[in-house]
Design a protein around this motif. Structure first.
Motif, short mmCIF file in Angstrom:
data_model
loop_
_atom_site.label_atom_id
_atom_site.label_comp_id
_atom_site.label_asym_id
_atom_site.label_seq_id
_atom_site.Cartn_x
_atom_site.Cartn_y
_atom_site.Cartn_z
N ILE A 1 -45.65 -8.37 64.18
CA ILE A 1 -44.23 -8.70 64.42
C ILE A 1 -44.12 -9.76 65.53
CG2 ILE A 1 -41.98 -7.77 65.16
CD1 ILE A 1 -42.75 -5.13 63.82
N VAL B 1 -40.09 -6.29 57.90
CA VAL B 1 -39.54 -7.12 58.99
C VAL B 1 -39.72 -8.61 58.64
CG1 VAL B 1 -39.71 -7.71 61.44
CG2 VAL B 1 -39.92 -5.34 60.75
N LEU C 1 -36.67 -3.47 65.91
CA LEU C 1 -37.51 -2.72 64.96
C LEU C 1 -38.93 -2.52 65.51
CD1 LEU C 1 -36.43 -4.09 61.49
CD2 LEU C 1 -35.96 -1.86 62.46
N PHE D 1 -33.21 -8.49 65.92
CA PHE D 1 -33.54 -7.65 64.76
C PHE D 1 -35.03 -7.26 64.79
CE2 PHE D 1 -35.51 -7.83 60.51
CZ PHE D 1 -34.96 -6.67 59.95
N GLU E 1 -51.15 -2.68 63.29
CA GLU E 1 -50.46 -3.69 62.46
C GLU E 1 -49.16 -4.19 63.11
OE1 GLU E 1 -50.99 -0.58 61.48
OE2 GLU E 1 -51.99 -0.49 59.54
N ASP F 1 -47.97 -0.98 57.73
CA ASP F 1 -48.05 -2.17 56.88
C ASP F 1 -46.72 -2.50 56.21
OD1 ASP F 1 -50.48 -3.24 57.28
OD2 ASP F 1 -51.50 -2.21 55.65
N PHE G 1 -51.37 -12.76 59.06
CA PHE G 1 -51.83 -11.58 58.32
C PHE G 1 -53.36 -11.46 58.25
CE2 PHE G 1 -47.41 -11.44 57.25
CZ PHE G 1 -47.15 -10.07 57.17
N PHE H 1 -43.74 -1.41 56.87
CA PHE H 1 -42.72 -1.65 57.89
C PHE H 1 -42.78 -3.11 58.38
CE2 PHE H 1 -41.58 -1.53 62.47
CZ PHE H 1 -40.27 -1.11 62.35
N VAL H 2 -43.99 -3.56 58.71
CA VAL H 2 -44.18 -4.94 59.19
C VAL H 2 -43.81 -5.94 58.10
CG1 VAL H 2 -45.91 -6.62 59.98
CG2 VAL H 2 -45.93 -4.31 60.91
N ASN H 3 -44.25 -5.66 56.87
CA ASN H 3 -43.91 -6.55 55.74
C ASN H 3 -42.40 -6.65 55.56
OD1 ASN H 3 -46.60 -6.85 55.32
ND2 ASN H 3 -46.71 -5.53 53.52
#
Lengths: 56, 236
Positions: free
Chosen positions: B39, A9, B96, B92, B35, A3, B25, A5-7
């Protein structure tokens, strides 16, 4: 699990976009100020150099 | 800002992005990626926007070569600048995303490599612009580079089909029969973000175009002033 990590990004991506827009806005207001301060001079010349002078 | 078109584009982009964020979200999680799939909703739209920006550069470059008016050269550069920003953001978010899914930030996969090459082409475009003082010569060379550079788009897009490697093929297949391999709620989030980023491109282009036009006007006035001073000196 990912969570945060995604936020993060999303935060960096949208932060970059917002930063870019703020940079444009600041520059725009600065340019507008410069244009307001300096009265228009030699408007006859204004568009002449926008096009190439020679046969290029 | 008093400009109504900019204001309208800004509001559309903002509302679109807010809606896109909401859907991104609240969309269901992926079975395997959980999750991390979120991305996807910014990775692909940024890549799409970079394509759009480079196509914009190509169109304005072509118009410049036909009309030879610097206004189009400025717009081509503005579009390329947005493209560079979006390509950087794509790399980027992609790198990630790759770390937890592929186990590495970077792989010399054809899609990743061609994206990096594309970024270098357009960074080179700006280096070249910075090296030339003659505005019309600069505009001509930049226009050629801006047109040739667009070849990057089909090569980058097709790379996942031509050289199968670690990068997945598109979720939304547009070549041949349209095929979307995603849940409907995921599709809503994805297409909302795609539409919002498209509106954002036009908003950024509008702002950047106005900014460059004002810069050119100030520069022109300074040149006129210099010309006036020189004429005064020659008269004395």
């Amino acid at each position: 699990m990912y969570d945060i990590f995604v936020n993060w990004v999303y935060f960096v991506t949208f932060g970059s976009l917002i930063g870019y827009i703020i940079w444009i806005m600041l520059n725009l207001s600065q340019l507008e100020q410069t244009l307001e301060q300096a009265p228009e001079q030699n408007s006859a010349h204004k568009n002449t150099s926008e096009k190439p002078s020679g046969n290029t | 800002m008093k400009d109504h078109i900019s204001m309208m584009l800004g509001v559309i982009s903002l509302l679109g992005l807010l809606a896109g964020l909401y859907f991104a979200f609240t969309a269901p999680l992926d079975v395997n990626q959980k999750e991390l799939v979120r991305i996807y909703y910014i990775h692909v739209p940024t890549a799409w926007m970079s394509y759009l920006a480079y196509i914009g550069t190509m169109i304005f470059s072509l118009v410049y070569l036909f009309k030879r008016h610097l206004r189009f050269d400025r717009l081509a550069a503005a579009s390329a600048e947005i493209g560079v920003l979006m390509t950087a953001l794509t790399l980027f978010s992609g790198s990630l995303w790759a770390r937890p899914t592929w186990g590495t930030y970077w792989d010399w996969d054809p899609r990743l490599t061609t994206t990096a090459v594309g970024l270098l082409i357009y960074v080179g475009y700006f280096i070249m612009r910075g090296l030339l003082d003659d505005v019309h010569r600069r505009a001509r060379i930049a226009a050629v580079l801006g047109i040739v550079g667009t070849l990057y788009i089909p090569i980058n897009y097709m790379s996942v089909y031509w050289w199968r490697s670690i990068h997945q093929t598109p979720t939304v297949r547009i070549l041949g029969k349209l095929h979307i391999s995603a849940d409907q709620e995921m599709q809503i989030a994805f297409f909302m973000m795609l539409a919002a980023f498209t509106a954002l491109y036009f908003y950024l282009m509008r702002l950047r175009g106005i900014m460059l036009a004002k810069e050119a006007l100030i520069l022109q006035r300074e040149e006129d002033l210099q010309l006036g001073i020189q004429q005064e000196h020659s008269n004395v």
